[in-house]
Design an enzyme around this catalytic site. Structure first.
Site, PDB file in Angstrom:
ATOM      1  CE1 TYR A   1      -3.222  -2.988   0.727  1.00  0.00           C
ATOM      2  CE2 TYR A   1      -4.571  -1.007   0.699  1.00  0.00           C
ATOM      3  CZ  TYR A   1      -4.455  -2.380   0.619  1.00  0.00           C
ATOM      4  OH  TYR A   1      -5.586  -3.135   0.427  1.00  0.00           O
TER       5      TYR A   1
ATOM      6  CE  LYS B   1       3.129 -18.112  -0.124  1.00  0.00           C
ATOM      7  NZ  LYS B   1       2.255 -19.302  -0.053  1.00  0.00           N
TER       8      LYS B   1
ATOM      9  CG  ASP C   1      -0.730 -20.537   1.264  1.00  0.00           C
ATOM     10  OD1 ASP C   1      -0.209 -20.253   2.360  1.00  0.00           O
ATOM     11  OD2 ASP C   1      -0.158 -21.244   0.405  1.00  0.00           O
TER      12      ASP C   1
ATOM     13  CG  ASP D   1      -7.700  -5.296   1.410  1.00  0.00           C
ATOM     14  OD1 ASP D   1      -8.743  -4.833   1.897  1.00  0.00           O
ATOM     15  OD2 ASP D   1      -7.548  -5.485   0.181  1.00  0.00           O
TER      16      ASP D   1
ATOM     17  CG  ASP E   1     -13.193  -8.128   1.897  1.00  0.00           C
ATOM     18  OD1 ASP E   1     -13.084  -7.247   2.770  1.00  0.00           O
ATOM     19  OD2 ASP E   1     -13.561  -7.875   0.724  1.00  0.00           O
TER      20      ASP E   1
HETATM   21  C1  IPM Z   1     -10.466  -1.823   3.209  1.00  0.00           C
HETATM   22  C2  IPM Z   1     -10.661  -1.397   1.790  1.00  0.00           C
HETATM   23  C3  IPM Z   1      -9.559  -0.397   1.416  1.00  0.00           C
HETATM   24  C4  IPM Z   1      -8.247  -1.143   1.531  1.00  0.00           C
HETATM   25  C5  IPM Z   1      -9.707   0.253   0.034  1.00  0.00           C
HETATM   26  C6  IPM Z   1     -11.038   0.931  -0.133  1.00  0.00           C
HETATM   27  C7  IPM Z   1      -8.580   1.197  -0.255  1.00  0.00           C
HETATM   28  O1  IPM Z   1     -10.694  -2.495   0.958  1.00  0.00           O
HETATM   29  O2  IPM Z   1     -10.481  -0.960   4.096  1.00  0.00           O
HETATM   30  O3  IPM Z   1     -10.298  -3.024   3.455  1.00  0.00           O
HETATM   31  O4  IPM Z   1      -7.805  -1.789   0.582  1.00  0.00           O
HETATM   32  O5  IPM Z   1      -7.644  -1.056   2.595  1.00  0.00           O
HETATM   33 MG    MG Z   2     -10.671  -4.345   1.982  1.00  0.00          MG
END
Ligand code: IPM
Ligand code: MG
Length: 350
Positions: A135, A187, A220, A244, A248
């Protein structure tokens, strides 16, 4: 008096922020929390209107706030790569919010897609490094658009950045006092330089926390175990991009994006709280998005501001609403309106 900068931003952001503020107001009233809100018109609409993303003047004002509450960033008519780095990443980087705290908690009454797993199995926290890795934006391009095009994007890992996030995670494992266990996800078998630094730092810092059990897992395999054995995790520390991605996945096992909240924390500075879901422009204005994630983010913000009883009241109200079954399946098809969900949770604040 806490001064809170509010950035509803794009898509469904304003709708979920309104519900978070509603519940926060209820808790603040019950526990006499004194706060002031300052709202800023930031996001895709402003960018399209004026070409400004996050002006220095707004950054300077946010720098005077005690915390920032953010909705969601992303606009259909703005190409990706303008608003995300210009707003979310700028806030994270400029305010040095090096901790991205993402609780993965399955509340009773919420359905998980994991067969045979319940709330007792899914309750951990991911501590995502928030200012480095891929990032950081280091790299460049050559011969763009030609067959010889070259692109390099480098992962940045500093000793300081690595050590401070790992230390924060150890402290959190102590504070949570649950399994007193910290798993580092990396990793290191492939990214030998950067994640080698993480491994060495982890081992060194671990010596200062003999009461915390440490584990390491390749990213992984960690994905597999999040699904197969989520009960193995207590606190997880990981790099920016892996954090990140795995959060999710974490959001899905805790019942969906509608419940996943996060804090972008600078322990010595200005922190920002947001739902982890995006702006979902296609649902904008439809009053169908579950606001629980944004409400939980407001709860995290209260806790961070030291208002622990108000924060606990928000958490209890959320848990009660979810346990009641009245919020349906938390999806956009639940039949429960965003505003109704907020009303219910606000009414349950005791
Ligand atoms: C998150 C989002 C952000 C990230 C994006 C919107 C830049 O996916 O907060 O997880 O990648 O950190
Ligand atoms: Mg995200």
């Amino acid at each position: 008096m806490h001064k809170i900068g509010v950035l509803p931003c794009d898509g469904v952001g304003p709708e979920v922020v309104a519900e978070g503020l509603k519940v926060m107001a209820a808790a603040a009233e019950a526990y006499e929390v004194d706060y002031e809100l300052v709202e800023y018109d930031i996001g895709g609409e402003r960018y399209l209107r004026t070409g400004e993303v996050l002006p220095d003047s707004v950054m300077a004002e946010l720098g005077q706030c005690d915390a920032i509450y953010l909705g969601a960033v992303g606009h259909d008519e703005v190409p990706p790569g303008i608003l995300e780095p210009g707003i979310i990443l700028k806030l994270r980087f400029d305010f040095d919010q090096y901790v991205n705290l993402r609780p993965i908690k399955l509340y009773p009454g919420v359905e998980t897609p994991l067969k045979g797993k319940g709330p007792e199995d899914i309750d951990f926290v991911v501590v995502r490094e928030n200012t480095e890795g891929f990032y950081a934006g280091m790299g460049g391009q050559l011969k763009v658009g030609t067959p010889d095009e070259v692109a390099i994007q480098t992962g940045v890992y500093t000793r300081k950045g690595t050590e401070r996030i790992i230390r924060y995670a150890f402290e959190l494992a102590q504070k949570r006092d649950k399994a007193r266990q910290l798993t580092m996800v990396d990793k290191a078998n492939v990214l030998t330089h950067g994640h080698g630094l993480w491994r060495r730092t982890f081992a060194e810092v671990a010596e200062e926390y003999p009461d915390i059990t440490t584990e390491t897992a390749f990213v992984d395999a960690a994905c597999m175990w999040f699904v197969k054995n989520p009960e193995w995790f207590d606190v997880v520390v990981t790099t920016n991009m892996f954090g990140d991605i795995i959060t999710d996945l974490g959001a899905m096992i805790q019942g969906g994006m509608g419940v996943a909240a996060s804090g972008n924390i600078n322990p010595e500075g200005i922190s920002m709280f947001e739902p982890i879901h995006g702006s979902a422009p296609k649902y904008q204005g439809k009053n169908v998005i579950c606001p629980v994630a944004a409400i939980c983010a407001a709860g995290m913000m209260m806790e961070h501001l030291g208002e622990v009883t108000a924060a606990a009241a928000i958490e209890k109200a959320v848990a009660a609403a979810l346990a009641s079954g009245k919020l349906g399946d938390l999806s956009t098809r639940s039949g429960v309106k965003t505003t109704e969900a907020g009303d219910l949770i606000a009414s349950l604040v005791e």
